[in-house]
Write a protein that holds these residues in place. Sequence first.
Motif, PDB file in Angstrom:
ATOM      1  N   GLU A  48      53.186 -12.530 -39.793  1.00  0.00           N
ATOM      2  CA  GLU A  48      54.118 -11.621 -39.136  1.00  0.00           C
ATOM      3  C   GLU A  48      53.365 -10.411 -38.578  1.00  0.00           C
ATOM      4  O   GLU A  48      52.209 -10.168 -38.920  1.00  0.00           O
ATOM      5  N   SER A  49      54.035  -9.614 -37.757  1.00  0.00           N
ATOM      6  CA  SER A  49      53.416  -8.446 -37.132  1.00  0.00           C
ATOM      7  C   SER A  49      52.999  -7.385 -38.148  1.00  0.00           C
ATOM      8  O   SER A  49      52.111  -6.584 -37.885  1.00  0.00           O
ATOM      9  N   ASN A  50      53.616  -7.401 -39.346  1.00  0.00           N
ATOM     10  CA  ASN A  50      53.262  -6.420 -40.390  1.00  0.00           C
ATOM     11  C   ASN A  50      52.177  -6.963 -41.331  1.00  0.00           C
ATOM     12  O   ASN A  50      51.977  -6.435 -42.425  1.00  0.00           O
ATOM     13  N   ASN A  51      51.488  -8.040 -40.912  1.00  0.00           N
ATOM     14  CA  ASN A  51      50.389  -8.658 -41.667  1.00  0.00           C
ATOM     15  C   ASN A  51      50.823  -9.314 -42.973  1.00  0.00           C
ATOM     16  O   ASN A  51      50.014  -9.487 -43.881  1.00  0.00           O
ATOM     17  N   THR A  52      52.101  -9.679 -43.083  1.00  0.00           N
ATOM     18  CA  THR A  52      52.556 -10.484 -44.207  1.00  0.00           C
ATOM     19  C   THR A  52      52.779 -11.901 -43.694  1.00  0.00           C
ATOM     20  O   THR A  52      52.810 -12.139 -42.489  1.00  0.00           O
ATOM     21  N   TYR A  53      52.933 -12.840 -44.627  1.00  0.00           N
ATOM     22  CA  TYR A  53      53.111 -14.240 -44.267  1.00  0.00           C
ATOM     23  C   TYR A  53      54.493 -14.716 -44.688  1.00  0.00           C
ATOM     24  O   TYR A  53      54.992 -14.346 -45.749  1.00  0.00           O
ATOM     25  N   THR A  54      55.081 -15.550 -43.832  1.00  0.00           N
ATOM     26  CA  THR A  54      56.398 -16.125 -44.057  1.00  0.00           C
ATOM     27  C   THR A  54      56.286 -17.638 -43.915  1.00  0.00           C
ATOM     28  O   THR A  54      55.564 -18.126 -43.045  1.00  0.00           O
ATOM     29  N   GLY A  55      56.989 -18.368 -44.771  1.00  0.00           N
ATOM     30  CA  GLY A  55      56.963 -19.822 -44.700  1.00  0.00           C
ATOM     31  C   GLY A  55      58.359 -20.399 -44.628  1.00  0.00           C
ATOM     32  O   GLY A  55      59.249 -19.952 -45.346  1.00  0.00           O
ATOM     33  N   LYS A  56      58.551 -21.383 -43.732  1.00  0.00           N
ATOM     34  CA  LYS A  56      59.866 -22.029 -43.632  1.00  0.00           C
ATOM     35  C   LYS A  56      59.709 -23.541 -43.696  1.00  0.00           C
ATOM     36  O   LYS A  56      58.679 -24.100 -43.324  1.00  0.00           O
ATOM     37  N   ILE A  57      60.751 -24.197 -44.158  1.00  0.00           N
ATOM     38  CA  ILE A  57      60.774 -25.657 -44.270  1.00  0.00           C
ATOM     39  C   ILE A  57      61.044 -26.243 -42.886  1.00  0.00           C
ATOM     40  O   ILE A  57      62.070 -25.941 -42.272  1.00  0.00           O
ATOM     41  N   PRO A  68      67.874 -36.219 -50.513  1.00  0.00           N
ATOM     42  CA  PRO A  68      67.634 -34.771 -50.478  1.00  0.00           C
ATOM     43  C   PRO A  68      68.912 -33.981 -50.238  1.00  0.00           C
ATOM     44  O   PRO A  68      69.817 -34.446 -49.549  1.00  0.00           O
ATOM     45  N   ARG A  69      68.972 -32.822 -50.845  1.00  0.00           N
ATOM     46  CA  ARG A  69      70.091 -31.912 -50.620  1.00  0.00           C
ATOM     47  C   ARG A  69      69.981 -31.336 -49.217  1.00  0.00           C
ATOM     48  O   ARG A  69      68.889 -31.079 -48.737  1.00  0.00           O
ATOM     49  N   GLU A  70      71.113 -31.075 -48.619  1.00  0.00           N
ATOM     50  CA  GLU A  70      71.116 -30.516 -47.267  1.00  0.00           C
ATOM     51  C   GLU A  70      71.273 -29.007 -47.260  1.00  0.00           C
ATOM     52  O   GLU A  70      70.844 -28.351 -46.319  1.00  0.00           O
ATOM     53  N   GLN A  82      73.186 -22.108 -46.944  1.00  0.00           N
ATOM     54  CA  GLN A  82      72.321 -22.260 -45.772  1.00  0.00           C
ATOM     55  C   GLN A  82      71.653 -23.633 -45.787  1.00  0.00           C
ATOM     56  O   GLN A  82      71.269 -24.122 -46.850  1.00  0.00           O
ATOM     57  N   PRO A  83      71.480 -24.273 -44.617  1.00  0.00           N
ATOM     58  CA  PRO A  83      70.750 -25.540 -44.584  1.00  0.00           C
ATOM     59  C   PRO A  83      69.315 -25.346 -45.079  1.00  0.00           C
ATOM     60  O   PRO A  83      68.665 -24.353 -44.743  1.00  0.00           O
ATOM     61  N   ILE A  84      68.829 -26.282 -45.878  1.00  0.00           N
ATOM     62  CA  ILE A  84      67.466 -26.191 -46.403  1.00  0.00           C
ATOM     63  C   ILE A  84      66.454 -26.389 -45.279  1.00  0.00           C
ATOM     64  O   ILE A  84      65.445 -25.684 -45.214  1.00  0.00           O
ATOM     65  N   LEU A  85      66.729 -27.295 -44.368  1.00  0.00           N
ATOM     66  CA  LEU A  85      65.849 -27.516 -43.229  1.00  0.00           C
ATOM     67  C   LEU A  85      65.902 -26.278 -42.333  1.00  0.00           C
ATOM     68  O   LEU A  85      66.964 -25.868 -41.888  1.00  0.00           O
TER      69      LEU A  85
END
Length: 150
Positions: A48-57, A68-70, A82-85
Amino acid sequence: MKKIISLSFFTGLVIVSTAALAQDISGTWQQIDDKTGSPKAVIEIRKESNNTYTGKITKITPRPGYTPRERCNNCPAPYTNQPILGMEILKGLKQVEGTNNYEKGRVIDPLSGKFYDAKMKLSTTGKRLSLRAYLGVSALGRNQTWLRIE
């Protein structure tokens, strides 16, 4: 005088080589289930722009005999139902300067709805990421391995 110059030159090489070892965790990762050892999901990590990291499925890996659960199960707002995907499961991870260690992150388990503190360590090859998710004290947690997808 020669010894001081040599020592100073050597110290400079060590600093440069240590910085060269530090790698970025941005990219696509295969999450491996720590209980079964089988692939679980594909996670995309971005800086991210603030030098942290974000992860999404980005993909849920089908496993034989498992449906799998939705949707996020028992998750608090803003993750409720919220959808997991597509869900951002990792936030706030910061690199420890000059190392392959990342700390001060938070991760949510969409199957239980629980949040955990998170830290990660990138292997020297840059192909394996070890996640440590814990509550309060790192000793009270679990490890999970993520493998880089080229």
